[in-house]
Design a protein around this motif. Structure first.
Motif, PDB file in Angstrom:
ATOM      1  N   PRO A   1       5.033 -17.361 -69.030  1.00  0.00           N
ATOM      2  CA  PRO A   1       6.122 -18.293 -68.307  1.00  0.00           C
ATOM      3  C   PRO A   1       6.072 -19.725 -69.320  1.00  0.00           C
ATOM      4  CG  PRO A   1       4.478 -17.861 -66.559  1.00  0.00           C
ATOM      5  CD  PRO A   1       4.096 -17.124 -67.998  1.00  0.00           C
ATOM      6  N   ALA A   2       4.993 -20.012 -70.227  1.00  0.00           N
ATOM      7  CA  ALA A   2       5.359 -21.000 -70.958  1.00  0.00           C
ATOM      8  C   ALA A   2       5.376 -20.889 -72.501  1.00  0.00           C
ATOM      9  CB  ALA A   2       3.751 -21.797 -70.861  1.00  0.00           C
ATOM     10  N   ASP A   3       5.913 -19.531 -72.816  1.00  0.00           N
ATOM     11  CA  ASP A   3       6.464 -19.088 -73.979  1.00  0.00           C
ATOM     12  C   ASP A   3       7.577 -18.421 -73.815  1.00  0.00           C
ATOM     13  OD1 ASP A   3       6.535 -18.395 -76.697  1.00  0.00           O
ATOM     14  OD2 ASP A   3       4.837 -16.702 -76.608  1.00  0.00           O
ATOM     15  N   CYS A   4       8.721 -18.920 -74.122  1.00  0.00           N
ATOM     16  CA  CYS A   4      10.181 -18.567 -73.995  1.00  0.00           C
ATOM     17  C   CYS A   4      11.019 -18.926 -75.055  1.00  0.00           C
ATOM     18  CB  CYS A   4      10.495 -19.034 -72.522  1.00  0.00           C
ATOM     19  SG  CYS A   4       9.426 -18.442 -70.981  1.00  0.00           S
ATOM     20  N   ASP A   5      12.077 -18.142 -75.425  1.00  0.00           N
ATOM     21  CA  ASP A   5      13.035 -18.406 -76.182  1.00  0.00           C
ATOM     22  C   ASP A   5      14.028 -19.590 -75.805  1.00  0.00           C
ATOM     23  OD1 ASP A   5      12.644 -16.398 -78.165  1.00  0.00           O
ATOM     24  OD2 ASP A   5      14.153 -15.067 -77.267  1.00  0.00           O
TER      25      ASP A   5
ATOM     26  N   TYR B   1      12.523 -16.129 -66.225  1.00  0.00           N
ATOM     27  CA  TYR B   1      11.535 -16.763 -65.197  1.00  0.00           C
ATOM     28  C   TYR B   1      12.223 -18.092 -64.776  1.00  0.00           C
ATOM     29  CZ  TYR B   1       7.168 -14.587 -66.681  1.00  0.00           C
ATOM     30  OH  TYR B   1       6.115 -13.510 -66.838  1.00  0.00           O
ATOM     31  N   PRO B   2      12.688 -18.169 -63.487  1.00  0.00           N
ATOM     32  CA  PRO B   2      13.455 -19.347 -62.915  1.00  0.00           C
ATOM     33  C   PRO B   2      12.417 -20.633 -63.073  1.00  0.00           C
ATOM     34  CG  PRO B   2      13.789 -17.578 -61.270  1.00  0.00           C
ATOM     35  CD  PRO B   2      12.754 -17.190 -62.426  1.00  0.00           C
ATOM     36  N   LEU B   3      12.836 -21.654 -63.208  1.00  0.00           N
ATOM     37  CA  LEU B   3      12.126 -23.053 -63.386  1.00  0.00           C
ATOM     38  C   LEU B   3      12.753 -24.039 -62.296  1.00  0.00           C
ATOM     39  CD1 LEU B   3       9.519 -24.380 -64.652  1.00  0.00           C
ATOM     40  CD2 LEU B   3      11.313 -25.167 -66.483  1.00  0.00           C
TER      41      LEU B   3
ATOM     42  N   ILE C   1       8.817 -27.006 -54.903  1.00  0.00           N
ATOM     43  CA  ILE C   1       9.100 -25.958 -53.663  1.00  0.00           C
ATOM     44  C   ILE C   1       8.842 -24.685 -54.394  1.00  0.00           C
ATOM     45  CG2 ILE C   1      10.829 -27.280 -52.726  1.00  0.00           C
ATOM     46  CD1 ILE C   1      13.019 -25.789 -54.165  1.00  0.00           C
ATOM     47  N   SER C   2       8.646 -24.498 -55.753  1.00  0.00           N
ATOM     48  CA  SER C   2       8.321 -23.266 -56.438  1.00  0.00           C
ATOM     49  C   SER C   2       6.951 -23.306 -57.374  1.00  0.00           C
ATOM     50  CB  SER C   2       9.255 -22.510 -57.050  1.00  0.00           C
ATOM     51  OG  SER C   2       8.797 -21.545 -57.810  1.00  0.00           O
ATOM     52  N   ASP C   3       6.027 -22.336 -57.569  1.00  0.00           N
ATOM     53  CA  ASP C   3       5.049 -22.369 -58.441  1.00  0.00           C
ATOM     54  C   ASP C   3       5.448 -22.283 -59.799  1.00  0.00           C
ATOM     55  OD1 ASP C   3       4.998 -19.842 -58.500  1.00  0.00           O
ATOM     56  OD2 ASP C   3       3.008 -19.530 -57.466  1.00  0.00           O
ATOM     57  N   ASN C   4       6.878 -21.641 -59.872  1.00  0.00           N
ATOM     58  CA  ASN C   4       7.398 -21.373 -61.155  1.00  0.00           C
ATOM     59  C   ASN C   4       6.707 -20.267 -62.092  1.00  0.00           C
ATOM     60  OD1 ASN C   4       9.921 -22.989 -60.763  1.00  0.00           O
ATOM     61  ND2 ASN C   4       8.535 -24.712 -61.116  1.00  0.00           N
ATOM     62  N   THR C   5       5.743 -19.344 -61.646  1.00  0.00           N
ATOM     63  CA  THR C   5       5.159 -18.591 -62.349  1.00  0.00           C
ATOM     64  C   THR C   5       5.600 -16.977 -62.380  1.00  0.00           C
ATOM     65  OG1 THR C   5       3.687 -18.023 -60.625  1.00  0.00           O
ATOM     66  CG2 THR C   5       2.938 -19.743 -62.032  1.00  0.00           C
ATOM     67  N   HIS C   6       6.626 -16.722 -61.527  1.00  0.00           N
ATOM     68  CA  HIS C   6       7.090 -15.506 -61.411  1.00  0.00           C
ATOM     69  C   HIS C   6       8.405 -15.182 -62.037  1.00  0.00           C
ATOM     70  CE1 HIS C   6       4.161 -14.843 -58.524  1.00  0.00           C
ATOM     71  NE2 HIS C   6       4.447 -15.943 -57.834  1.00  0.00           N
ATOM     72  N   SER C   7       8.388 -13.865 -62.591  1.00  0.00           N
ATOM     73  CA  SER C   7       9.784 -13.514 -63.424  1.00  0.00           C
ATOM     74  C   SER C   7      10.506 -12.599 -62.529  1.00  0.00           C
ATOM     75  CB  SER C   7       9.219 -12.541 -64.509  1.00  0.00           C
ATOM     76  OG  SER C   7      10.273 -11.493 -64.758  1.00  0.00           O
ATOM     77  N   LEU C   8      12.139 -12.720 -62.690  1.00  0.00           N
ATOM     78  CA  LEU C   8      12.779 -11.902 -61.736  1.00  0.00           C
ATOM     79  C   LEU C   8      13.285 -10.706 -62.692  1.00  0.00           C
ATOM     80  CD1 LEU C   8      15.271 -14.788 -60.168  1.00  0.00           C
ATOM     81  CD2 LEU C   8      13.424 -13.630 -59.030  1.00  0.00           C
ATOM     82  N   ASP C   9      13.212  -9.670 -62.027  1.00  0.00           N
ATOM     83  CA  ASP C   9      13.389  -8.419 -63.018  1.00  0.00           C
ATOM     84  C   ASP C   9      15.111  -8.393 -63.342  1.00  0.00           C
ATOM     85  OD1 ASP C   9      10.920  -7.554 -62.896  1.00  0.00           O
ATOM     86  OD2 ASP C   9      11.035  -6.320 -61.338  1.00  0.00           O
ATOM     87  N   ALA C  10      15.288  -7.592 -64.336  1.00  0.00           N
ATOM     88  CA  ALA C  10      16.706  -7.366 -64.938  1.00  0.00           C
ATOM     89  C   ALA C  10      17.794  -6.942 -63.825  1.00  0.00           C
ATOM     90  CB  ALA C  10      16.566  -6.790 -66.278  1.00  0.00           C
TER      91      ALA C  10
END
Ligand SMILES: *[C@@H]1O[C@H](CO)[C@@H](O)[C@H](O)[C@H]1NC(C)=O
Length: 217
Positions: free
Chosen positions: A89-93, A40-42, A52-61
Motif C-alpha cells: 500500500p505504500a509502494d505504488c506507481d 488500492y483505494p486511498l 472511514i477506511s484503514d486504506n490497507t486493502h486492494s480491490l481485485d481487477a
C-alpha cells in the motif's frame, strides 16, 4: 391547551421530525474496480474529520473488487484516489502523489438549507490523471444527481512530455494538459475554478458509487 396551541405544537413536532429524518438517511461509499489491474483505494478525510477506511486493502481487477463503507451520520468531506502499480500500500506507481485523479466528496451537508441532506461530489484532474473514475449517486432522495467523472483512459493520448512511466515501462499517469483533459473529460474539474457544465443538487443519496476505470457515463 386550546385547539390553536395544539396545532402549533403539532406543526413544530412535524418540522423537527423532518429535520431529524433528513439527516438520518444512511449514505454509503461504494468503491468498485473495473480496471484490468488491482487498485488500492486511498480515502482521506479533510482536516479534523474521522478516517472511514484503514486504506490497507486492494480491490481485485476486472470488477471483482468491491467495498462498501458507511459514511458517518454527520457532515463528512474528503477525497478518494486510486493507488496503482503497488507492491504494497505504500509502494505504488501512482496515487501517493500527483499526477493523480482525485474524487472530492461531501456528504450530509446542510449547505442546501436546514433539513436538506446535501451531497456534493466531483472528479478533479487539477492534480493530473492516473486512471479514469466515475462517481454516480444511487438511491437518490431528491434533487439533481448527475454521474460525473472521466470514463476515458487519458494516459493513452497523453502528450509525450507529460507522461509518467511505471515500473513495467507503461504510461501510468499524465500530468496534463488542462485543455486535453477538459476536451476528453468535460464532466470533470481541471483547475480550481472549473466546474462541470451540468447542474448538481443531490439530496439524500443512499449511496455514492465510485467506479475505477468505468468506460461509459
Ligand atoms: C480552468 O479550466 C477551464 C476549462 O478548461 C478554463 O476555461 C479556465 O480558463 C481555466 N482557468 C484557469 C485559471 O486556468
Amino acid at each position: 391547551m386550546g385547539a390553536m396551541a395544539e396545532r402549533i405544537v403539532l406543526a413544530f413536532l412535524l418540522a423537527a421530525a423532518s429535520v431529524l429524518s433528513a439527516s438520518a438517511v444512511d449514505t454509503k461509499l461504494t468503491l468498485h474496480n473495473l480496471c484490468p489491474f488491482p487498485v488500492y483505494p486511498l480515502v482521506t478525510p479533510n482536516r479534523g474529520l474521522p478516517a472511514i477506511s484503514d486504506n490497507t486493502h486492494s480491490l481485485d481487477a476486472n470488477g471483482r473488487g468491491l467495498v462498501s463503507i458507511t459514511f458517518p451520520p454527520t457532515t463528512w468531506s474528503g477525497r478518494v484516489v486510486a493507488r496503482t502499480g503497488c507492491t504494497s500500500p505504500a509502494d505504488c506507481d501512482t496515487g501517493l502523489a500527483a499526477p493523480e485523479t482525485v474524487v472530492q466528496l461531501v456528504v450530509h451537508s446542510t449547505d442546501a438549507g436546514p433539513g436538506q441532506d446535501l451531497a456534493t461530489y466531483s472528479v478533479s484532474l487539477a492534480e493530473g490523471f492516473n486512471i479514469g473514475v466515475v462517481v454516480s449517486p444511487q438511491s437518490i432522495g431528491g434533487g439533481q444527481c448527475p454521474a460525473l467523472g472521466c470514463p476515458v483512459n487519458l494516459n493513452d493520448d497523453c502528450p509525450a512530455d507529460q507522461r509518467v512511466v511505471g515500473k513495467d515501462g507503461g504510461v501510468v499517469a499524465c500530468k496534463g494538459d488542462q485543455g486535453y483533459f477538459k476536451q476528453r473529460c468535460p464532466l470533470t474539474r481541471v483547475n480550481g475554478t472549473d466546474h462541470e457544465p451540468v447542474p448538481q443538487n443531490c439530496l439524500a443519496p443512499g449511496e455514492l458509487k465510485v467506479v475505477f476505470c468505468q468506460t461509459a457515463m
